[in-house]
Design a protein around this motif. Sequence first.
Motif, short mmCIF file in Angstrom:
data_model
loop_
_atom_site.label_atom_id
_atom_site.label_comp_id
_atom_site.label_asym_id
_atom_site.label_seq_id
_atom_site.Cartn_x
_atom_site.Cartn_y
_atom_site.Cartn_z
N ILE A 63 -33.81 32.39 59.82
CA ILE A 63 -34.20 31.70 58.58
C ILE A 63 -35.16 30.56 58.91
O ILE A 63 -36.17 30.36 58.24
CB ILE A 63 -32.95 31.17 57.83
CG1 ILE A 63 -32.08 32.35 57.38
CG2 ILE A 63 -33.35 30.33 56.63
CD1 ILE A 63 -30.71 31.94 56.89
N ALA A 64 -34.83 29.81 59.97
CA ALA A 64 -35.70 28.68 60.36
C ALA A 64 -37.10 29.18 60.70
O ALA A 64 -38.09 28.52 60.37
CB ALA A 64 -35.09 27.94 61.54
N THR A 73 -38.73 31.48 59.31
CA THR A 73 -39.54 31.69 58.11
C THR A 73 -40.10 30.37 57.60
O THR A 73 -41.05 30.36 56.83
CB THR A 73 -38.73 32.38 56.99
OG1 THR A 73 -37.73 31.47 56.54
CG2 THR A 73 -38.10 33.67 57.47
N ILE A 74 -39.49 29.24 58.01
CA ILE A 74 -40.03 27.94 57.59
C ILE A 74 -41.09 27.47 58.57
O ILE A 74 -42.20 27.10 58.20
CB ILE A 74 -38.91 26.88 57.52
CG1 ILE A 74 -37.81 27.33 56.56
CG2 ILE A 74 -39.49 25.53 57.09
CD1 ILE A 74 -36.61 26.44 56.57
N THR A 75 -40.74 27.48 59.87
CA THR A 75 -41.66 26.94 60.87
C THR A 75 -42.80 27.89 61.15
O THR A 75 -43.83 27.48 61.67
CB THR A 75 -40.92 26.65 62.18
OG1 THR A 75 -40.26 27.86 62.60
CG2 THR A 75 -39.87 25.58 61.99
N PRO A 129 -41.95 35.10 53.66
CA PRO A 129 -41.09 34.13 52.98
C PRO A 129 -40.02 34.81 52.12
O PRO A 129 -38.89 34.32 52.04
CB PRO A 129 -42.06 33.31 52.12
CG PRO A 129 -43.39 33.97 52.22
CD PRO A 129 -43.37 34.93 53.37
N GLY A 146 -37.15 35.54 54.08
CA GLY A 146 -36.39 34.31 54.33
C GLY A 146 -35.41 34.03 53.22
O GLY A 146 -34.24 33.69 53.45
#
Lengths: 287, 269, 352
Positions: free
Chosen positions: A242-243, A245-247, A254, A257
């Motif tokens: 999940i992280a 998809t942010i970083t 997305p 995510g």
Amino acid sequence: MIPWSRSPHQKISAWLGVVPFLAFCLAFEIVPVLLLLSGSFSDKNGAFSLGNYAKISAPIYVRSFWNSIQLSAITAILGASLGLLFGYAIFRLPAPRVREALIALSDVTTNFAGAPLAFAFIVILGSNGVVTLAFEKYLALKLYPTFSIYSYSGLVLAYLYFQLPLMILLIIPAFAGLRREWWESAHNLGANTIQYWRRIALPILTPSLIAGIVLLFANAFGAYATAWTLGGSNITLATIQIAFTITGEVLHDPGAGDALAVVSLLIMGVCIAIYQFANSRARRWAR
Amino acid sequence: MKQRPPVLQGLLVALFVAYMILPIIATYTFSIATKWDITLMPEGYTLEWYQTAFDHPYFSITLTNSFIVSIAAVLVGLLFIVPTTYWVHTRVPAAKPLLDLLMILPFGIPAVVLALALIRVYAFPPFARSPFLLISACVIFSMPFMYRPISNSLMAIDVHTLTESALSLGANTLQILIRVIAPNILPGILSGSLLVFATVFAEFTLANLITGASFKTFPILLVEFTRRDGRIAAALSVISFTVAWFASIAILWVSGRGRKPTEEALGAR
Amino acid sequence: MAYLELKNVSKLFGPVAAVKDFHFAVAKGAFVSLLGPSGCGKTTTLRMIAGFEMPDAGAITLDGTDITSVPPNRRGTGMVFQAYALFPNMNVRDNVAFGLEVTGHPKQEIEGRVREMLALVRLDDTAKRFPHQLSGGQQQRIALARALAIRPRVLLLDEPLSALDAVVRVALRGEIRRIQLELGITTVYVTHDQEEALSISDRVVVMNQGLIEQAGTPEEIYRQPKTRFVAAFIGTANQLNGVVVDRTQVRFGETMLRAPVPSGLKESSKVVVLVRPESIAIHAAAPTDAHNVLEGTIQTITFLGPITRLGVDIGGTRVVADMAASSRAAFTHTQHVWLSFPPDACQVMAEK
């Protein structure tokens, strides 16, 4: 119940007092999570779609969930069993000061999660760690490469560090809730120690034990910093995916995510529901 | 109950203590060791790594940032949770289940998911990737730690009776809150604040994902160094542990003081 | 014939003696109460009979055999605790059956016994209920049924009513006595409530600071207290400090009281004369034909239902006297009155 807040007018204004806090929770917790949920069911143009969930059936995601579940289950069950054992040893200590000190130690260490903890384990169990060297020197046991603190087996040890004290903190009140009269009644009626534990103490402790296990499971499932510090991208866990998809460290969608996050929330939700139910059972008996 | 053989019990307790403090002691030792990779004990001792850490340009920045976020999270948490909890306990007991639910929710939301959800919604300035968003996330994430001690101390003092007797003596709501309730729940407020402070100070996930490089916090610096230079990482870990110890000791001291009167009252019965 | 016997039993907790040289025998089928303030050693004594505490000295015999070192689960004593001792994870049936199940009784016998016990305590319809669904009084009745189900040789009750409401307390103590008589079971009952002890016991043992102050029938304990402690603890007694003049007279202030002075008390030794309030008559005018007349002023008038209690100041000493509610006489606050009581209502004992 409270005479000075009885009139309907006052009741409504009383509810108004909760509004600021409620608004804050809505803005920074509930609405974002609901939007995440709706986002997980939409395609790029905002139309309803199950495409995101199809994407996360890819092997990498399935494996990350499976790893997360396994790691959480192992550390929860190990943590709970050891916590039960150590917790009982601590609970039965004759010196109240030592007991208080050990409970305080548990209180502190259960919050020692994340980066500093991960690093502390590298210091003792890294390839040049002090425990690794001690094993080699005194027991002629080479831990590496069978064991590695940077692998899942290392994660289990590191996670246990915060799981074990958490279980001790959860179970000691349950031990304290075992009334002396129950043991004495059982003994007086002819039961021996084993019969007492099997038929009375363990059944009474069971709800607390279950509550402890699911809480430990959720605690491990949601953890990120410890695993990230130790293993980085070598470790495939749900939270790490999940992280990503942010970083954006790896090319990730997305939408995927969102779907990953929703599945995680679902698993956590089940844990919290079981926890609440088991806890209410435990409390019913505690009266 | 039959006395468990004290040898076994002592062994278990010793094992537990060893497991709990060995990593910490090792980290403290590592941070002052000149070289410690092939010998069982360090070859020498030095404070060089601390000096290097302090001299690093990001050291004071990240430490300051972490203090800002932690203190802000405590203040915002206090502002929302103390009045709301008191209000719900005294005026709208019907809202108590709602409050309890709101306070259990953060346990069910992993930090990565909370970060993801917030980033999606607050993608616009001034919120996007801002310290404000980080502080809000930290408040949500840590509010159960603030709520529990306050709620417990409110329940322990029987707010209803205290409020009613103060009302019957002619006090108004503000006077009751400041002169009657607050002193009684102060230990709860203090330990809740310290707990939030310690939790937020050590929080890596939210900071790394929400602000990241634009507003680095102390744990972010620490994780960076675990990959670059272990000895400086050790020095930073020690600082992190020390902050946690101080917060924990303060919590124990505060809650110990808060507990004493009831214990004495029980003893006197 | 002694059935349960405690022979010179002592128990120390650290340096403190909880029970000192306790020597007492209980006849088969008798109901004996251990009565005293908290910390007097009564519960410790009961727990030694049950086997939860080991005496530091002395022996306990039951039906002729020494049980001092028999573990609690082999003693065959049934114990009822203050409260909350039912197993919360078991329903009523399982609670009552527990003692029989762990000792391996056949299933049929267990079911029969459970039914019999529930009928005995008049809670036949609660078998499927859990303790938290029962009232406090019901829980204690089930606890009694559970203790009796194992057919104990002695029934031990440790303040079983102290956590209950006043009305339930009175009703349940009658139930306990009924069941005890019905089964003819030897019973030791611990309580700090003197009314409870006097109302249900064959014999009462008054304890204080680990020692037996007095043992006897409820009547003896009430009418002939042997020590000042017993006199003060049981009911209400006026204590008049005086000096022995001769075998029939004690000087109380300026007044000569006629009272039987026991032969152990020497002339001019300091004594206390005990008089129960109900033995004292109150007069609006000085009585001419009465003994032991004291003159004073009414301080308090307390209506207690069947009686009215007057508090009278006799030259600095407060004396209480009871007046039947049916009495026509009306007294008022600060009224000057005369009190009188017969010599045989007095009991004289040494001041120390």
